[in-house]
Design a protein around this motif. Structure first.
Motif, PDB file in Angstrom:
ATOM      1  N   ASP A  54       0.874  -1.174   0.000  1.00 54.98           N
ATOM      2  CA  ASP A  54       0.000   0.000   0.000  1.00 54.98           C
ATOM      3  C   ASP A  54       0.913   1.227   0.000  1.00 54.98           C
ATOM      4  O   ASP A  54       1.283   1.739   1.066  1.00 54.98           O
ATOM      5  N   ASN A  59      -4.077   5.002  -2.346  1.00 53.36           N
ATOM      6  CA  ASN A  59      -5.300   5.765  -2.071  1.00 53.36           C
ATOM      7  C   ASN A  59      -4.958   7.233  -2.316  1.00 53.36           C
ATOM      8  O   ASN A  59      -3.775   7.563  -2.520  1.00 53.36           O
ATOM      9  N   LYS A 116     -10.721   1.655  -7.204  1.00 56.09           N
ATOM     10  CA  LYS A 116     -11.193   1.732  -5.813  1.00 56.09           C
ATOM     11  C   LYS A 116     -12.327   2.747  -5.727  1.00 56.09           C
ATOM     12  O   LYS A 116     -12.184   3.892  -6.170  1.00 56.09           O
ATOM     13  N   THR A 164     -13.920   0.491  -1.035  1.00 55.00           N
ATOM     14  CA  THR A 164     -12.969   0.941  -0.023  1.00 55.00           C
ATOM     15  C   THR A 164     -13.647   1.810   1.027  1.00 55.00           C
ATOM     16  O   THR A 164     -14.840   2.105   0.922  1.00 55.00           O
ATOM     17  N   ALA A 178     -12.368  -3.726   0.953  1.00 50.41           N
ATOM     18  CA  ALA A 178     -11.239  -3.398   1.832  1.00 50.41           C
ATOM     19  C   ALA A 178     -11.692  -2.822   3.172  1.00 50.41           C
ATOM     20  O   ALA A 178     -11.950  -1.617   3.277  1.00 50.41           O
ATOM     21  N   TYR A 194     -10.967  -1.426   6.870  1.00 49.99           N
ATOM     22  CA  TYR A 194      -9.834  -0.655   7.416  1.00 49.99           C
ATOM     23  C   TYR A 194      -9.556  -1.094   8.857  1.00 49.99           C
ATOM     24  O   TYR A 194     -10.111  -0.537   9.810  1.00 49.99           O
ATOM     25  N   ARG A 197      -8.007   1.566  11.409  1.00 47.30           N
ATOM     26  CA  ARG A 197      -8.901   2.719  11.620  1.00 47.30           C
ATOM     27  C   ARG A 197     -10.136   2.313  12.418  1.00 47.30           C
ATOM     28  O   ARG A 197     -10.668   3.100  13.192  1.00 47.30           O
ATOM     29  N   ALA A 256      -7.061  -3.952   4.817  1.00 50.16           N
ATOM     30  CA  ALA A 256      -6.174  -2.796   4.676  1.00 50.16           C
ATOM     31  C   ALA A 256      -6.099  -2.050   6.003  1.00 50.16           C
ATOM     32  O   ALA A 256      -6.833  -2.361   6.941  1.00 50.16           O
ATOM     33  N   SER A 257      -5.202  -1.037   6.017  1.00 53.72           N
ATOM     34  CA  SER A 257      -4.999  -0.189   7.196  1.00 53.72           C
ATOM     35  C   SER A 257      -4.401  -1.001   8.342  1.00 53.72           C
ATOM     36  O   SER A 257      -5.109  -1.424   9.262  1.00 53.72           O
ATOM     37  N   LYS A 314      -1.087  -1.384  11.168  1.00 51.95           N
ATOM     38  CA  LYS A 314       0.047  -0.780  11.869  1.00 51.95           C
ATOM     39  C   LYS A 314       1.039  -1.843  12.338  1.00 51.95           C
ATOM     40  O   LYS A 314       2.176  -1.529  12.645  1.00 51.95           O
TER      41      LYS A 314
HETATM   42  C1  E4P Z   1      -6.872   0.899   1.686  1.00 54.97           C
HETATM   43  O1  E4P Z   1      -7.810   0.831   0.899  1.00 54.97           O
HETATM   44  C2  E4P Z   1      -6.617   2.118   2.466  1.00 54.97           C
HETATM   45  O2  E4P Z   1      -6.473   3.135   1.535  1.00 54.97           O
HETATM   46  C3  E4P Z   1      -5.395   2.116   3.347  1.00 54.97           C
HETATM   47  O3  E4P Z   1      -4.921   0.833   3.591  1.00 54.97           O
HETATM   48  C4  E4P Z   1      -5.625   2.908   4.598  1.00 54.97           C
HETATM   49  O4  E4P Z   1      -4.515   2.774   5.447  1.00 54.97           O
HETATM   50  P1  E4P Z   1      -4.292   3.775   6.682  1.00 54.97           P
HETATM   51  O5  E4P Z   1      -5.448   3.630   7.612  1.00 54.97           O
HETATM   52  O6  E4P Z   1      -2.997   3.321   7.303  1.00 54.97           O
HETATM   53  O7  E4P Z   1      -4.184   5.143   6.109  1.00 54.97           O
END
Ligand code: E4P
Length: 220
Positions: free
Chosen positions: A6, A28, A85, A109, A129, A131, A134, A165-166, A168
């Motif tokens: 990503d 993104n 997306k 997304t 996707a 998150y 988040r 996605a998203s 850490k």
């Molecule tokens: C995927 O579709 C998202 O754009 C992305 O993984 C968001 O990641 P983030 O929450 O670290 O910004």
């Protein structure tokens, strides 16, 4: 499974494509904006960095369904097999249906709940996707959301895949895969953490030191 990066960092993609079994690169608008290279320049560069292999993903910017379809066609004029997306809003769902009818593959997304993800899949999105980080940051449970979404797709929309996605941490990614999700996209730092650890470096240094002590060299 499919492993994506990503990122909009072309040099890093080239480096990591040599190491990892990459399925492609997702972006993104924030990721592209941070790199300040417009998509018409960036996407071909990412394609080249992947050696012409793998799938690329880029996001529409319009907020109406018709505008999103126009954006999708512009993006596909840059990269013919690009996955578009589309944020899973009411307009986004309409756009996903319209794009599906035109044979354009989409990824739903900005997914924060299993129900929202299921709607994108039923509308015809090839990928959905959620998150993870988040959702956690909002006080929810990102892994649980992915697990529920995966179960829902398996039962009711098996033609769609979760592309989690998203992230850490690598732990979050592994937990998604253990929950059965078929694909993940990782930021560069998390991808690098999959194989890097001070313990690994220390183990290799010890092997070298033992060999050096015994044979006076570090080669075979
Ligand atoms: C995927 O579709 C998202 O754009 C992305 O993984 C968001 O990641 P983030 O929450 O670290 O910004």
């Amino acid at each position: 499974m499919e492993l994506y990066l990503d990122t909009s960092d072309v040099v890093a993609v080239k480096t990591l494509a040599r190491i990892f079994p990459l399925a492609g690169v997702t972006t993104n608008p924030s990721i592209v904006a941070a790199g300040k290279t417009p998509l018409e320049v960036l996407l071909p560069q990412l394609q080249e960095a992947m050696g012409g292999q793998g799938r690329l993903f880029a996001q529409v910017m319009a907020t109406t369904a018709e505008g999103m379809v126009e954006d999708a066609l512009k993006l596909r004029a840059i990269i013919t097999d690009l996955v578009v997306k589309v944020p899973v809003t009411a307009e986004g769902l309409a756009a996903i249906k319209m794009l599906k009818a035109r044979g354009v593959p989409t990824l739903g997304t900005a997914v924060y709940s299993a129900a929202q993800g299921l709607m994108a899949a039923l509308a015809g999105a090839e990928y959905v996707a959620p998150y993870v980080n988040r959702v956690d940051a909002q006080g929810g449970d990102g892994i649980q959301t992915v697990a529920e979404l995966q179960q829902l797709l398996t039962l009711h929309a098996p033609q769609s895949k979760v592309l989690a996605a998203s992230f850490k941490t690598p732990r979050q990614a592994l937990d998604c895969l253990l929950a059965g999700c078929e694909s993940i996209t990782l930021p560069l730092d998390v991808a690098q953490q999959l194989i890097a650890s001070p313990a690994v470096d220390a183990a290799i240094a010890k092997f070298e030191q033992d060999w050096q002590n015994a044979f006076g060299r570090t080669s075979i």
